[in-house]
Motif scaffolding. Sequence first.
Motif, PDB file in Angstrom:
ATOM      1  N   GLU A 177       1.000  -1.300   0.131  1.00  0.00           N
ATOM      2  CA  GLU A 177      -0.047  -0.179   0.143  1.00  0.00           C
ATOM      3  C   GLU A 177       0.939   1.153  -0.046  1.00  0.00           C
ATOM      4  OE1 GLU A 177      -3.897  -1.643   2.363  1.00  0.00           O
ATOM      5  OE2 GLU A 177      -2.379  -0.517   3.484  1.00  0.00           O
ATOM      6  N   PHE A 178       0.377   2.179  -0.771  1.00  0.00           N
ATOM      7  CA  PHE A 178       1.074   3.397  -0.739  1.00  0.00           C
ATOM      8  C   PHE A 178       0.152   4.683  -1.192  1.00  0.00           C
ATOM      9  CE2 PHE A 178       1.422   1.436  -4.972  1.00  0.00           C
ATOM     10  CZ  PHE A 178       1.090   2.647  -5.832  1.00  0.00           C
ATOM     11  N   TYR A 179       0.553   5.873  -1.248  1.00  0.00           N
ATOM     12  CA  TYR A 179      -0.289   7.015  -1.657  1.00  0.00           C
ATOM     13  C   TYR A 179       0.089   7.772  -2.664  1.00  0.00           C
ATOM     14  CZ  TYR A 179      -2.386   6.135   3.036  1.00  0.00           C
ATOM     15  OH  TYR A 179      -2.977   5.569   3.910  1.00  0.00           O
ATOM     16  N   ALA A 180      -0.624   8.373  -3.447  1.00  0.00           N
ATOM     17  CA  ALA A 180      -0.385   9.085  -4.702  1.00  0.00           C
ATOM     18  C   ALA A 180      -1.448  10.129  -5.029  1.00  0.00           C
ATOM     19  CB  ALA A 180      -0.142   8.357  -6.011  1.00  0.00           C
ATOM     20  N   THR A 181      -1.105  11.253  -5.359  1.00  0.00           N
ATOM     21  CA  THR A 181      -1.843  12.324  -5.840  1.00  0.00           C
ATOM     22  C   THR A 181      -2.376  12.348  -7.341  1.00  0.00           C
ATOM     23  OG1 THR A 181      -0.105  13.869  -6.260  1.00  0.00           O
ATOM     24  CG2 THR A 181      -1.219  13.920  -4.040  1.00  0.00           C
ATOM     25  N   PRO A 182      -3.558  12.595  -7.678  1.00  0.00           N
ATOM     26  CA  PRO A 182      -3.929  12.920  -9.063  1.00  0.00           C
ATOM     27  C   PRO A 182      -2.670  13.484  -9.886  1.00  0.00           C
ATOM     28  CG  PRO A 182      -5.626  13.351  -7.835  1.00  0.00           C
ATOM     29  CD  PRO A 182      -4.645  13.475  -6.661  1.00  0.00           C
ATOM     30  N   LEU A 183      -2.465  13.433 -11.295  1.00  0.00           N
ATOM     31  CA  LEU A 183      -1.434  13.850 -11.992  1.00  0.00           C
ATOM     32  C   LEU A 183      -1.752  15.325 -12.581  1.00  0.00           C
ATOM     33  CD1 LEU A 183       1.179  13.287 -13.703  1.00  0.00           C
ATOM     34  CD2 LEU A 183      -0.589  12.490 -15.541  1.00  0.00           C
ATOM     35  N   SER A 184      -0.841  16.088 -12.277  1.00  0.00           N
ATOM     36  CA  SER A 184      -0.974  17.575 -12.971  1.00  0.00           C
ATOM     37  C   SER A 184      -0.049  17.711 -13.947  1.00  0.00           C
ATOM     38  CB  SER A 184      -0.229  18.566 -11.741  1.00  0.00           C
ATOM     39  OG  SER A 184       0.997  18.498 -11.668  1.00  0.00           O
ATOM     40  N   MET A 185      -0.438  18.737 -14.742  1.00  0.00           N
ATOM     41  CA  MET A 185       0.279  18.749 -15.929  1.00  0.00           C
ATOM     42  C   MET A 185       1.908  19.129 -15.846  1.00  0.00           C
ATOM     43  SD  MET A 185      -0.350  21.477 -19.069  1.00  0.00           S
ATOM     44  CE  MET A 185      -1.739  20.468 -19.628  1.00  0.00           C
ATOM     45  N   ALA A 186       2.100  19.871 -14.667  1.00  0.00           N
ATOM     46  CA  ALA A 186       3.431  20.185 -14.247  1.00  0.00           C
ATOM     47  C   ALA A 186       4.195  18.657 -14.031  1.00  0.00           C
ATOM     48  CB  ALA A 186       3.614  20.743 -13.164  1.00  0.00           C
ATOM     49  N   GLU A 187       3.477  17.786 -13.381  1.00  0.00           N
ATOM     50  CA  GLU A 187       4.135  16.664 -13.183  1.00  0.00           C
ATOM     51  C   GLU A 187       4.262  15.737 -14.463  1.00  0.00           C
ATOM     52  OE1 GLU A 187       2.535  15.693  -8.536  1.00  0.00           O
ATOM     53  OE2 GLU A 187       1.157  15.524 -10.120  1.00  0.00           O
ATOM     54  N   ARG A 188       3.386  15.779 -15.060  1.00  0.00           N
ATOM     55  CA  ARG A 188       3.573  15.186 -16.386  1.00  0.00           C
ATOM     56  C   ARG A 188       4.806  15.684 -17.250  1.00  0.00           C
ATOM     57  NH1 ARG A 188      -1.447  15.552 -20.516  1.00  0.00           N
ATOM     58  NH2 ARG A 188      -2.182  15.009 -18.459  1.00  0.00           N
ATOM     59  N   GLU A 189       4.761  17.081 -17.614  1.00  0.00           N
ATOM     60  CA  GLU A 189       6.069  17.479 -17.790  1.00  0.00           C
ATOM     61  C   GLU A 189       7.203  17.081 -17.311  1.00  0.00           C
ATOM     62  OE1 GLU A 189       5.098  22.005 -18.033  1.00  0.00           O
ATOM     63  OE2 GLU A 189       3.776  21.440 -19.682  1.00  0.00           O
ATOM     64  N   ALA A 190       7.383  17.142 -16.268  1.00  0.00           N
ATOM     65  CA  ALA A 190       8.654  16.773 -15.201  1.00  0.00           C
ATOM     66  C   ALA A 190       9.016  15.262 -15.428  1.00  0.00           C
ATOM     67  CB  ALA A 190       8.410  16.701 -13.782  1.00  0.00           C
ATOM     68  N   ALA A 191       7.877  14.099 -15.564  1.00  0.00           N
ATOM     69  CA  ALA A 191       8.268  12.900 -15.768  1.00  0.00           C
ATOM     70  C   ALA A 191       8.698  12.828 -17.350  1.00  0.00           C
ATOM     71  CB  ALA A 191       7.091  12.301 -15.472  1.00  0.00           C
ATOM     72  N   THR A 192       8.144  13.629 -18.122  1.00  0.00           N
ATOM     73  CA  THR A 192       8.689  13.413 -19.661  1.00  0.00           C
ATOM     74  C   THR A 192       9.984  14.012 -19.725  1.00  0.00           C
ATOM     75  OG1 THR A 192       6.194  13.837 -20.341  1.00  0.00           O
ATOM     76  CG2 THR A 192       8.115  14.183 -22.015  1.00  0.00           C
ATOM     77  N   ASP A 193      10.440  15.122 -19.035  1.00  0.00           N
ATOM     78  CA  ASP A 193      11.718  15.764 -19.139  1.00  0.00           C
ATOM     79  C   ASP A 193      12.873  14.942 -18.466  1.00  0.00           C
ATOM     80  OD1 ASP A 193      10.903  17.809 -20.279  1.00  0.00           O
ATOM     81  OD2 ASP A 193      10.589  19.005 -18.507  1.00  0.00           O
ATOM     82  N   MET A 194      12.570  14.007 -17.486  1.00  0.00           N
ATOM     83  CA  MET A 194      13.275  13.147 -16.743  1.00  0.00           C
ATOM     84  C   MET A 194      13.873  12.039 -17.943  1.00  0.00           C
ATOM     85  SD  MET A 194      11.423  12.303 -13.076  1.00  0.00           S
ATOM     86  CE  MET A 194      12.640  11.063 -12.782  1.00  0.00           C
ATOM     87  N   LEU A 195      15.147  11.380 -17.452  1.00  0.00           N
ATOM     88  CA  LEU A 195      15.852  10.670 -18.347  1.00  0.00           C
ATOM     89  C   LEU A 195      14.777   9.407 -18.460  1.00  0.00           C
ATOM     90  CD1 LEU A 195      18.290   9.707 -19.647  1.00  0.00           C
ATOM     91  CD2 LEU A 195      19.084   8.557 -17.352  1.00  0.00           C
ATOM     92  N   GLY A 196      14.495   8.909 -19.725  1.00  0.00           N
ATOM     93  CA  GLY A 196      13.737   7.849 -20.278  1.00  0.00           C
ATOM     94  C   GLY A 196      12.256   8.156 -20.283  1.00  0.00           C
ATOM     95  N   GLY A 197      11.964   9.452 -20.076  1.00  0.00           N
ATOM     96  CA  GLY A 197      10.548   9.940 -20.044  1.00  0.00           C
ATOM     97  C   GLY A 197       9.962   9.927 -21.506  1.00  0.00           C
ATOM     98  N   ASP A 198      10.785   9.689 -22.651  1.00  0.00           N
ATOM     99  CA  ASP A 198      10.160   9.771 -23.846  1.00  0.00           C
ATOM    100  C   ASP A 198       9.686   8.472 -24.501  1.00  0.00           C
ATOM    101  OD1 ASP A 198      12.818   8.719 -23.863  1.00  0.00           O
ATOM    102  OD2 ASP A 198      13.430   9.512 -25.615  1.00  0.00           O
ATOM    103  N   THR A 199       9.676   7.440 -23.634  1.00  0.00           N
ATOM    104  CA  THR A 199       9.137   6.220 -23.796  1.00  0.00           C
ATOM    105  C   THR A 199       7.918   5.910 -22.863  1.00  0.00           C
ATOM    106  OG1 THR A 199      10.395   4.698 -22.368  1.00  0.00           O
ATOM    107  CG2 THR A 199      11.368   5.338 -24.563  1.00  0.00           C
ATOM    108  N   PRO A 200       6.898   5.164 -23.112  1.00  0.00           N
ATOM    109  CA  PRO A 200       5.823   4.951 -22.341  1.00  0.00           C
ATOM    110  C   PRO A 200       6.106   4.374 -20.957  1.00  0.00           C
ATOM    111  CG  PRO A 200       5.148   4.294 -24.449  1.00  0.00           C
ATOM    112  CD  PRO A 200       6.525   4.556 -24.653  1.00  0.00           C
ATOM    113  N   ASN A 201       6.857   3.291 -21.033  1.00  0.00           N
ATOM    114  CA  ASN A 201       7.563   2.776 -19.675  1.00  0.00           C
ATOM    115  C   ASN A 201       8.307   3.603 -18.952  1.00  0.00           C
ATOM    116  OD1 ASN A 201       5.941   0.040 -19.630  1.00  0.00           O
ATOM    117  ND2 ASN A 201       7.560  -0.675 -20.949  1.00  0.00           N
ATOM    118  N   GLY A 202       9.394   4.381 -19.527  1.00  0.00           N
ATOM    119  CA  GLY A 202       9.996   5.455 -18.958  1.00  0.00           C
ATOM    120  C   GLY A 202       9.235   6.288 -18.025  1.00  0.00           C
ATOM    121  N   PHE A 203       8.304   7.032 -18.910  1.00  0.00           N
ATOM    122  CA  PHE A 203       7.403   7.870 -18.306  1.00  0.00           C
ATOM    123  C   PHE A 203       6.668   7.625 -17.246  1.00  0.00           C
ATOM    124  CE2 PHE A 203       3.016   9.708 -18.491  1.00  0.00           C
ATOM    125  CZ  PHE A 203       3.303  10.831 -18.124  1.00  0.00           C
ATOM    126  N   ALA A 204       6.135   6.111 -17.304  1.00  0.00           N
ATOM    127  CA  ALA A 204       5.198   5.507 -16.095  1.00  0.00           C
ATOM    128  C   ALA A 204       6.379   5.439 -15.007  1.00  0.00           C
ATOM    129  CB  ALA A 204       4.677   4.577 -16.607  1.00  0.00           C
TER     130      ALA A 204
END
Length: 120
Positions: free
Chosen positions: A30-57
């Motif tokens: 069990e763990f916790y998470a908040t809904p996704l914001s656009m800023a978080e989506r952009e941050a995940a995309t900008d991180m290394l590997g964020g250009d692939t679906p698995n890397g993004f997730a």
Amino acid sequence: MASILSKLKAAADFKPTKRSVTLTNGEVLEFYATPLSMAEREAATDMLGGDTPNGFALNLLVLKAADDTGRRLFQAGEIAELKNEVLDADLQAMMLAVITNPDRKSTRLNSSHLVISYAV
């Protein structure tokens, strides 16, 4: 009269919600998470590997998965360890738990679990 922006902000519910994942060994994690914001989506995309679906997730998992006190479960420096030393099925289950919002039907995953589509 409230502006559209005010209404959108009021509708946003960024409270953490509990996520439960049954690992391949039968243990429930069990763990916790908040809904996704656009800023978080952009941050995940900008991180290394964020250009692939698995890397993004995986990046979203690192950014958003937290314990009951709000402390992150993973650090960016642990991504290689997660990818190489954790069973794919367990990691995929955790990534899906972060991406999906248990309280809303706003996020849908197709059957391959690699393509994320957002309902409008």
